[in-house]
Design a protein around this motif. Structure first.
Motif, PDB file in Angstrom:
ATOM      1  N   THR A 128      -1.303   9.091   7.122  1.00  0.00           N
ATOM      2  CA  THR A 128      -2.317   8.195   6.682  1.00  0.00           C
ATOM      3  C   THR A 128      -2.019   6.833   7.318  1.00  0.00           C
TER       4      THR A 128
ATOM      5  N   VAL B  94      -5.688   5.266   6.044  1.00  0.00           N
ATOM      6  CA  VAL B  94      -6.040   5.607   4.525  1.00  0.00           C
ATOM      7  C   VAL B  94      -5.038   5.591   3.618  1.00  0.00           C
ATOM      8  N   ASP B  95      -5.035   5.729   2.554  1.00  0.00           N
ATOM      9  CA  ASP B  95      -4.099   6.046   1.340  1.00  0.00           C
ATOM     10  C   ASP B  95      -3.875   7.294   1.115  1.00  0.00           C
TER      11      ASP B  95
ATOM     12  N   ASP C 252     -13.877   0.057   6.872  1.00  0.00           N
ATOM     13  CA  ASP C 252     -13.699   1.146   7.164  1.00  0.00           C
ATOM     14  C   ASP C 252     -12.833   1.745   8.272  1.00  0.00           C
ATOM     15  N   THR C 253     -11.376   1.669   8.114  1.00  0.00           N
ATOM     16  CA  THR C 253     -10.498   2.173   9.309  1.00  0.00           C
ATOM     17  C   THR C 253     -11.110   3.229   9.845  1.00  0.00           C
ATOM     18  N   PRO C 254     -11.227   4.447   9.354  1.00  0.00           N
ATOM     19  CA  PRO C 254     -11.388   5.706   9.962  1.00  0.00           C
ATOM     20  C   PRO C 254     -12.983   5.611  10.688  1.00  0.00           C
TER      21      PRO C 254
ATOM     22  N   ARG D  55       0.987  -1.202  -0.071  1.00  0.00           N
ATOM     23  CA  ARG D  55       0.104   0.004  -0.028  1.00  0.00           C
ATOM     24  C   ARG D  55       0.822   1.285   0.220  1.00  0.00           C
TER      25      ARG D  55
ATOM     26  N   LEU E  11     -10.765  10.524  -1.797  1.00  0.00           N
ATOM     27  CA  LEU E  11     -11.452   9.087  -2.321  1.00  0.00           C
ATOM     28  C   LEU E  11     -11.445   8.800  -3.649  1.00  0.00           C
TER      29      LEU E  11
ATOM     30  N   LEU F 229     -11.831  14.088   7.947  1.00  0.00           N
ATOM     31  CA  LEU F 229     -11.371  13.014   8.904  1.00  0.00           C
ATOM     32  C   LEU F 229     -11.321  13.764  10.289  1.00  0.00           C
TER      33      LEU F 229
ATOM     34  N   GLN G 210      -9.607  12.884   3.524  1.00  0.00           N
ATOM     35  CA  GLN G 210      -8.987  11.944   2.950  1.00  0.00           C
ATOM     36  C   GLN G 210      -9.601  12.142   1.253  1.00  0.00           C
TER      37      GLN G 210
END
Length: 208
Positions: A96, A101-102, A186-188, A56, A140, A122, A138
């Motif tokens: 990140t 997130v990326d 979804d991590t957040p 990633r 998207l 965020l 973030q």
């Protein structure tokens, strides 16, 4: 990918790449170009694994003034960009990992590119070198490619985040629980759900 959008590749540092736009040639859409490069980098690594571990990328994008030019000594110099804008971009890249997130962008980038891309706020967070906390977003997807599910995630997440920031913690908890059920990966959302629980148990000192 940087060159595809006429960016300037500043330097390679191990597994890190630094690039900038709008210099040496003026690019009124420089924020959009940076966002497109970031999204293409993420897509290029989808499904790529090494030793069974998925690769990633973490990208930080910031927009603002910087000192750009041949900097150094006569014996050794480098065409580069330096300044607070550059430093903050590096801090955003580091975030990140914290948010899972990326791509994270600063508020100036968000404002410059919000008509072309879908972003998710965020929240507000502290970064090294800044006295005041900053709002982070973030990145998207391009707006034209964002489906109703993704729009729904952003809308419902930001409503829940607003409740949390307004100290309506139990309301936020219910909202994030519902989101976690709909978007379990979804991590957040999972992070904010835990923060709500911490607030209720008294282990979260502040809400941001």
């Amino acid at each position: 990918m940087v060159f595809r959008y006429d960016g300037t590749l500043d330097k390679l540092m191990g597994d890190c790449v630094m690039a900038f736009f709008n210099d040496p040639d003026e690019q009124p859409d420089h924020a959009e170009r940076a966002c497109r490069v970031a999204l293409e980098m993420v897509r290029a690594l989808e499904g790529v694994e090494i030793g069974g571990v998925a690769l990633r990328v973490g990208v930080g994008i910031n927009t603002g003034s910087a000192v750009v030019g041949n900097l150094g000594a006569p014996q050794f110099y480098d065409y580069t960009a330096i300044g607070d804008t550059v430093n903050l971009a590096s801090r955003l890249q580091g975030l990140t990992r914290d948010f899972g997130v990326d791509i994270i962008v600063g508020e100036a980038t968000y404002r410059a590119a919000q008509e072309q891309f879908l972003f998710r706020c965020l929240g507000v967070t502290s970064v090294k070198g800044r006295q005041k906390a900053i709002k982070v977003y973030q990145l998207l997807a391009p707006l034209k490619e964002a489906d109703t599910t993704l729009h729904s995630l952003v809308s419902d997440y930001e409503k829940a985040l607003s409740a949390f920031q307004n100290r309506q913690v139990r309301e936020a908890l219910c909202a994030f629980e519902a989101l976690a059920h709909r978007f379990p990966d979804d991590t957040p959302t999972r992070l904010m759900l835990q923060r709500c629980r911490n607030m209720i148990t008294g282990t979260e000192p502040t809400a941001t």
